[in-house]
Each structure stands twice: as C-alpha cells, then as structure tokens.
Design a protein around this motif. Sequence first.
Motif, PDB file in Angstrom:
ATOM      1  N   SER A 153      -6.180 -63.723 107.624  1.00  0.00           N
ATOM      2  CA  SER A 153      -4.789 -64.084 107.912  1.00  0.00           C
ATOM      3  C   SER A 153      -4.618 -65.590 108.122  1.00  0.00           C
ATOM      4  N   TYR A 154      -5.740 -66.339 108.047  1.00  0.00           N
ATOM      5  CA  TYR A 154      -5.682 -67.798 108.119  1.00  0.00           C
ATOM      6  C   TYR A 154      -5.609 -68.353 106.696  1.00  0.00           C
ATOM      7  N   PRO A 155      -4.991 -69.510 106.505  1.00  0.00           N
ATOM      8  CA  PRO A 155      -4.823 -70.015 105.140  1.00  0.00           C
ATOM      9  C   PRO A 155      -6.030 -70.772 104.598  1.00  0.00           C
ATOM     10  N   LYS A 156      -6.163 -70.720 103.269  1.00  0.00           N
ATOM     11  CA  LYS A 156      -6.991 -71.688 102.560  1.00  0.00           C
ATOM     12  C   LYS A 156      -6.164 -72.967 102.492  1.00  0.00           C
ATOM     13  N   VAL A 157      -6.759 -74.088 102.827  1.00  0.00           N
ATOM     14  CA  VAL A 157      -5.986 -75.339 102.843  1.00  0.00           C
ATOM     15  C   VAL A 157      -6.566 -76.427 101.944  1.00  0.00           C
ATOM     16  N   ALA A 158      -7.798 -76.260 101.485  1.00  0.00           N
ATOM     17  CA  ALA A 158      -8.406 -77.264 100.620  1.00  0.00           C
ATOM     18  C   ALA A 158      -7.595 -77.405  99.337  1.00  0.00           C
ATOM     19  N   GLY A 159      -7.270 -78.653  98.986  1.00  0.00           N
ATOM     20  CA  GLY A 159      -6.564 -78.906  97.747  1.00  0.00           C
ATOM     21  C   GLY A 159      -5.069 -78.681  97.794  1.00  0.00           C
ATOM     22  N   GLN A 160      -4.551 -78.240  98.939  1.00  0.00           N
ATOM     23  CA  GLN A 160      -3.104 -78.064  99.074  1.00  0.00           C
ATOM     24  C   GLN A 160      -2.431 -79.437  99.033  1.00  0.00           C
ATOM     25  N   TYR A 161      -1.167 -79.462  98.658  1.00  0.00           N
ATOM     26  CA  TYR A 161      -0.456 -80.737  98.596  1.00  0.00           C
ATOM     27  C   TYR A 161      -0.485 -81.420  99.967  1.00  0.00           C
ATOM     28  N   PRO A 162      -0.959 -82.684 100.033  1.00  0.00           N
ATOM     29  CA  PRO A 162      -1.053 -83.363 101.326  1.00  0.00           C
ATOM     30  C   PRO A 162       0.279 -83.496 102.053  1.00  0.00           C
ATOM     31  N   ASP A 163       1.370 -83.759 101.299  1.00  0.00           N
ATOM     32  CA  ASP A 163       2.649 -83.929 101.993  1.00  0.00           C
ATOM     33  C   ASP A 163       3.125 -82.620 102.618  1.00  0.00           C
ATOM     34  N   TYR A 164       2.803 -81.482 101.973  1.00  0.00           N
ATOM     35  CA  TYR A 164       3.135 -80.192 102.567  1.00  0.00           C
ATOM     36  C   TYR A 164       2.277 -79.935 103.805  1.00  0.00           C
ATOM     37  N   LEU A 165       0.983 -80.252 103.713  1.00  0.00           N
ATOM     38  CA  LEU A 165       0.101 -80.071 104.874  1.00  0.00           C
ATOM     39  C   LEU A 165       0.579 -80.905 106.057  1.00  0.00           C
TER      40      LEU A 165
END
Length: 222
Positions: A153-165
Amino acid sequence: MTKNLALSLALAGLFASTVHAQSTAQPKDKAGDGDARVAMCIGCHSIPGYQASFPQVYKVPMISGQGQKYIEAALQAYKKGDRKHPTMHSVAASLSDQDIAFVAAHYAQLAPSEAAPVPDTPAAAPADVAALLNKGACVSCHGANFSKPIDPSYPKVAGQYPDYLFASLKAYRTEHNASVGRNNAIMGGIVKQFSNAELKAIADYVGSLPGELHTVPQSRFR
C-alpha cells in the motif's frame, strides 16, 4: 419442469452471475479500451508529460506500473477526503470499491514492452541528499531502490516526476486548505523535519532514479 432441469438452470444462472462479477472486477485486456472507469483517467495519466494547472502546477504522476494496493489506497483517500484534490475527489467519489480495484489492477499491470529491469540499489546519492534520506528513513518504507516498498500500500517513487514528488511532500504538511493536503500521520511527521529546499532536493534525487513507473498512451492517445 423436472427437478434435474430446474437444478441445471439454477446452476447455469449462478455460473453466469459469477463470471459476470469476475469480469467486472478485473481488466479484460491491457489497454482497458472502452471501459468508462479507465476512460476517466486517460485524459491526464495517459499523456506523457501532461501538466496539471489546478490546484497546483506539476506533471500528473505516472501510474502505469505502480503497485495495485497503493493505487487503491490513494483513490480511497481521495474519495474520503484524506487527500485533497478537487478533480481527483470527484473521480474517486464516482467509483465503487469494485471500480477502484478494477482501475488499480489495470494500471498496475500496464507497462511498455521495452521497460528495463530496475536495479536493486541505485547510484549513491550526493552526501547532502544521503543525509536527508537517512534523516527521513526513506528507504525503510520505500526500499533501497525506492521501487520496492515494504508494504504494497506504499508507493513506488523511483523515477516519478520530481515536481509531483515535491508537491506531494509539501501536501503532507499543508493544513487548513480546501484543495491541497494529505492526511497521513507518518508522512506528516517526516516532512515537517525538512525545509522546502530540502524536500526539493529529496524529490529531485528520487525522481532521477531508474524506476518501474511509466506513462503508457492508451487508445485515442496512441
């Protein structure tokens, strides 16, 4: 009508109902073409680099390849108001729990055929960023490569758009705002330790890593 015939008809009806229920709970194909539940998502999440303008400006997150349980949890949070975003609330509120499971399953298994495997450990972070990641204990939940969270239930965050993060991290400490904010005690406590500049440094590093997240154009956007 004989008893045997009546029993056969009843069993046939039960089988048909079961098949129908199963077909509505899982995507029929990788594209989900023609399904109204997926169609609501395509206009933002299936256009590479698509940028939202309200309530904040950032690229909408890549969700193809994201964990199914996380997508479900996020949609439920938008539906309940634990995550504030007017558009996402409207979309999620229109979905039943079964619909949410369908959408989550669809995007979790959607990935480009040329997707490369993600390394178990990424390149070392710069010393200053490594100190921030250690202070926030980020890998303890999101995994050493930020793509293998310890809980589905936790997200994968690697490679996600930095501005969204960056916008997401700030949202965990935003209060008394009708359109922006996320109610999560753990993440709220973590982000309050950092300045905006430090949160941006974390977001920029994590977003630069190879990951399993993609934007896969679908049907009318191909």
